[in-house]
Design a protein around this motif. Sequence first.
Motif, PDB file in Angstrom:
ATOM      1  N   LEU A  45       0.824  -1.211   0.000  1.00 41.68           N
ATOM      2  CA  LEU A  45       0.000   0.000   0.000  1.00 41.68           C
ATOM      3  C   LEU A  45       0.856   1.258   0.000  1.00 41.68           C
ATOM      4  O   LEU A  45       0.510   2.252  -0.641  1.00 41.68           O
ATOM      5  CB  LEU A  45      -0.945   0.027   1.203  1.00 41.68           C
ATOM      6  CG  LEU A  45      -2.132  -0.917   1.143  1.00 41.68           C
ATOM      7  CD1 LEU A  45      -2.918  -0.858   2.447  1.00 41.68           C
ATOM      8  CD2 LEU A  45      -3.028  -0.598  -0.041  1.00 41.68           C
ATOM      9  N   SER A  46       1.976   1.208   0.706  1.00 39.25           N
ATOM     10  CA  SER A  46       2.832   2.391   0.785  1.00 39.25           C
ATOM     11  C   SER A  46       3.486   2.714  -0.558  1.00 39.25           C
ATOM     12  O   SER A  46       3.885   3.847  -0.791  1.00 39.25           O
ATOM     13  CB  SER A  46       3.913   2.200   1.850  1.00 39.25           C
ATOM     14  OG  SER A  46       4.908   1.298   1.422  1.00 39.25           O
ATOM     15  N   GLU A  47       3.558   1.717  -1.440  1.00 36.20           N
ATOM     16  CA  GLU A  47       4.232   1.910  -2.727  1.00 36.20           C
ATOM     17  C   GLU A  47       3.278   1.873  -3.918  1.00 36.20           C
ATOM     18  O   GLU A  47       3.719   1.958  -5.055  1.00 36.20           O
ATOM     19  CB  GLU A  47       5.290   0.817  -2.915  1.00 36.20           C
ATOM     20  CG  GLU A  47       6.377   0.882  -1.875  1.00 36.20           C
ATOM     21  CD  GLU A  47       7.446  -0.171  -2.095  1.00 36.20           C
ATOM     22  OE1 GLU A  47       7.162  -1.214  -2.709  1.00 36.20           O
ATOM     23  OE2 GLU A  47       8.574   0.065  -1.647  1.00 36.20           O
ATOM     24  N   ASN A  48       1.975   1.739  -3.661  1.00 33.85           N
ATOM     25  CA  ASN A  48       1.019   1.496  -4.737  1.00 33.85           C
ATOM     26  C   ASN A  48       0.235   2.747  -5.103  1.00 33.85           C
ATOM     27  O   ASN A  48      -0.351   3.391  -4.240  1.00 33.85           O
ATOM     28  CB  ASN A  48       0.058   0.388  -4.304  1.00 33.85           C
ATOM     29  CG  ASN A  48      -0.680  -0.221  -5.456  1.00 33.85           C
ATOM     30  OD1 ASN A  48      -1.042   0.459  -6.397  1.00 33.85           O
ATOM     31  ND2 ASN A  48      -0.909  -1.518  -5.367  1.00 33.85           N
ATOM     32  N   ALA A  49       0.193   3.037  -6.391  1.00 31.11           N
ATOM     33  CA  ALA A  49      -0.551   4.203  -6.875  1.00 31.11           C
ATOM     34  C   ALA A  49      -2.043   3.911  -7.007  1.00 31.11           C
ATOM     35  O   ALA A  49      -2.850   4.824  -7.097  1.00 31.11           O
ATOM     36  CB  ALA A  49       0.001   4.641  -8.231  1.00 31.11           C
ATOM     37  N   LEU A 104       4.715   0.192   9.950  1.00 27.62           N
ATOM     38  CA  LEU A 104       5.427  -0.254   8.752  1.00 27.62           C
ATOM     39  C   LEU A 104       6.889   0.182   8.810  1.00 27.62           C
ATOM     40  O   LEU A 104       7.796  -0.628   8.563  1.00 27.62           O
ATOM     41  CB  LEU A 104       4.759   0.305   7.492  1.00 27.62           C
ATOM     42  CG  LEU A 104       5.487   0.045   6.181  1.00 27.62           C
ATOM     43  CD1 LEU A 104       5.587  -1.445   5.896  1.00 27.62           C
ATOM     44  CD2 LEU A 104       4.798   0.777   5.035  1.00 27.62           C
ATOM     45  N   THR A 105       7.133   1.419   9.151  1.00 30.78           N
ATOM     46  CA  THR A 105       8.496   1.941   9.216  1.00 30.78           C
ATOM     47  C   THR A 105       9.330   1.153  10.219  1.00 30.78           C
ATOM     48  O   THR A 105      10.464   0.759   9.925  1.00 30.78           O
ATOM     49  CB  THR A 105       8.476   3.443   9.584  1.00 30.78           C
ATOM     50  OG1 THR A 105       7.738   4.138   8.574  1.00 30.78           O
ATOM     51  CG2 THR A 105       9.878   4.015   9.696  1.00 30.78           C
ATOM     52  N   LYS A 106       8.754   0.893  11.383  1.00 33.66           N
ATOM     53  CA  LYS A 106       9.486   0.150  12.411  1.00 33.66           C
ATOM     54  C   LYS A 106       9.741  -1.289  11.958  1.00 33.66           C
ATOM     55  O   LYS A 106      10.858  -1.809  12.111  1.00 33.66           O
ATOM     56  CB  LYS A 106       8.700   0.158  13.724  1.00 33.66           C
ATOM     57  CG  LYS A 106       9.461  -0.444  14.876  1.00 33.66           C
ATOM     58  CD  LYS A 106       8.753  -0.233  16.197  1.00 33.66           C
ATOM     59  CE  LYS A 106       9.601  -0.763  17.333  1.00 33.66           C
ATOM     60  NZ  LYS A 106       8.989  -0.528  18.634  1.00 33.66           N
ATOM     61  N   ALA A 107       8.733  -1.937  11.383  1.00 36.42           N
ATOM     62  CA  ALA A 107       8.884  -3.322  10.926  1.00 36.42           C
ATOM     63  C   ALA A 107       9.903  -3.422   9.793  1.00 36.42           C
ATOM     64  O   ALA A 107      10.717  -4.357   9.765  1.00 36.42           O
ATOM     65  CB  ALA A 107       7.534  -3.884  10.487  1.00 36.42           C
ATOM     66  N   LEU A 108       9.886  -2.468   8.872  1.00 39.30           N
ATOM     67  CA  LEU A 108      10.857  -2.490   7.770  1.00 39.30           C
ATOM     68  C   LEU A 108      12.275  -2.253   8.275  1.00 39.30           C
ATOM     69  O   LEU A 108      13.228  -2.841   7.773  1.00 39.30           O
ATOM     70  CB  LEU A 108      10.486  -1.464   6.689  1.00 39.30           C
ATOM     71  CG  LEU A 108       9.235  -1.788   5.868  1.00 39.30           C
ATOM     72  CD1 LEU A 108       8.957  -0.672   4.873  1.00 39.30           C
ATOM     73  CD2 LEU A 108       9.344  -3.138   5.181  1.00 39.30           C
ATOM     74  N   ARG A 109      12.405  -1.417   9.276  1.00 39.14           N
ATOM     75  CA  ARG A 109      13.720  -1.191   9.885  1.00 39.14           C
ATOM     76  C   ARG A 109      14.246  -2.500  10.487  1.00 39.14           C
ATOM     77  O   ARG A 109      15.428  -2.844  10.332  1.00 39.14           O
ATOM     78  CB  ARG A 109      13.612  -0.106  10.957  1.00 39.14           C
ATOM     79  CG  ARG A 109      14.865   0.700  11.110  1.00 39.14           C
ATOM     80  CD  ARG A 109      14.754   1.854  12.090  1.00 39.14           C
ATOM     81  NE  ARG A 109      13.714   2.793  11.751  1.00 39.14           N
ATOM     82  CZ  ARG A 109      12.724   3.167  12.575  1.00 39.14           C
ATOM     83  NH1 ARG A 109      12.665   2.681  13.799  1.00 39.14           N
ATOM     84  NH2 ARG A 109      11.811   4.026  12.198  1.00 39.14           N
ATOM     85  N   MET A 110      13.340  -3.225  11.139  1.00 38.15           N
ATOM     86  CA  MET A 110      13.722  -4.504  11.742  1.00 38.15           C
ATOM     87  C   MET A 110      14.061  -5.530  10.657  1.00 38.15           C
ATOM     88  O   MET A 110      15.034  -6.271  10.778  1.00 38.15           O
ATOM     89  CB  MET A 110      12.601  -5.012  12.630  1.00 38.15           C
ATOM     90  CG  MET A 110      12.375  -4.126  13.845  1.00 38.15           C
ATOM     91  SD  MET A 110      10.805  -4.410  14.660  1.00 38.15           S
ATOM     92  CE  MET A 110      10.934  -6.113  15.056  1.00 38.15           C
TER      93      MET A 110
END
Length: 161
Positions: A45-49, A104-110
């Motif tokens: 979702l964060s990357e989808n137009a 999402l940001t925290k999970a992606l960092r992990m």
Amino acid sequence: MSKPIQELANTMPHAIRNLTDLIGRAIDIEELGITQAQLGILHMLSENADPCQSVLAEQMCIDKSAILRQVDILEGKGWLERRMDPNDRRRKQLILSKSGMAVLTKALRMRDAEFSKVAEGIPAKDIEACTRVLRQLGENSSEAIAKVKENDKSDAQRNDR
């Protein structure tokens, strides 16, 4: 099948399972309350137009009903919102909320930290080559899936006659 292709076909599922398990365990340790599937949805979702359920299901190769269940959970947690598509009232857009973006940001960092650990000692040029190969495999498999779906559609139309 060539020997290198056979080795790749044998090695890739094992590597994917291990990485998925490792990342899942890291996220569980932090008690983010998110599954790998939900993380995948938030990331897409964060990357989808075009953030709607049917597009998301297609891009993730997941059944629409499975996406619906996960979206219901994510909405219940306040991590995404459903909004009416201004161009098509039949469609609902899926919008990542601020709290969803924070998770999402925290999970992606992990996730990235876990990848850094397992990639330790692998030269950057090898990682870049691996990324190119995986990207090409993804594109090739997407094209193959599209052809299979088109053939399935053609077969279904023939059978309806």
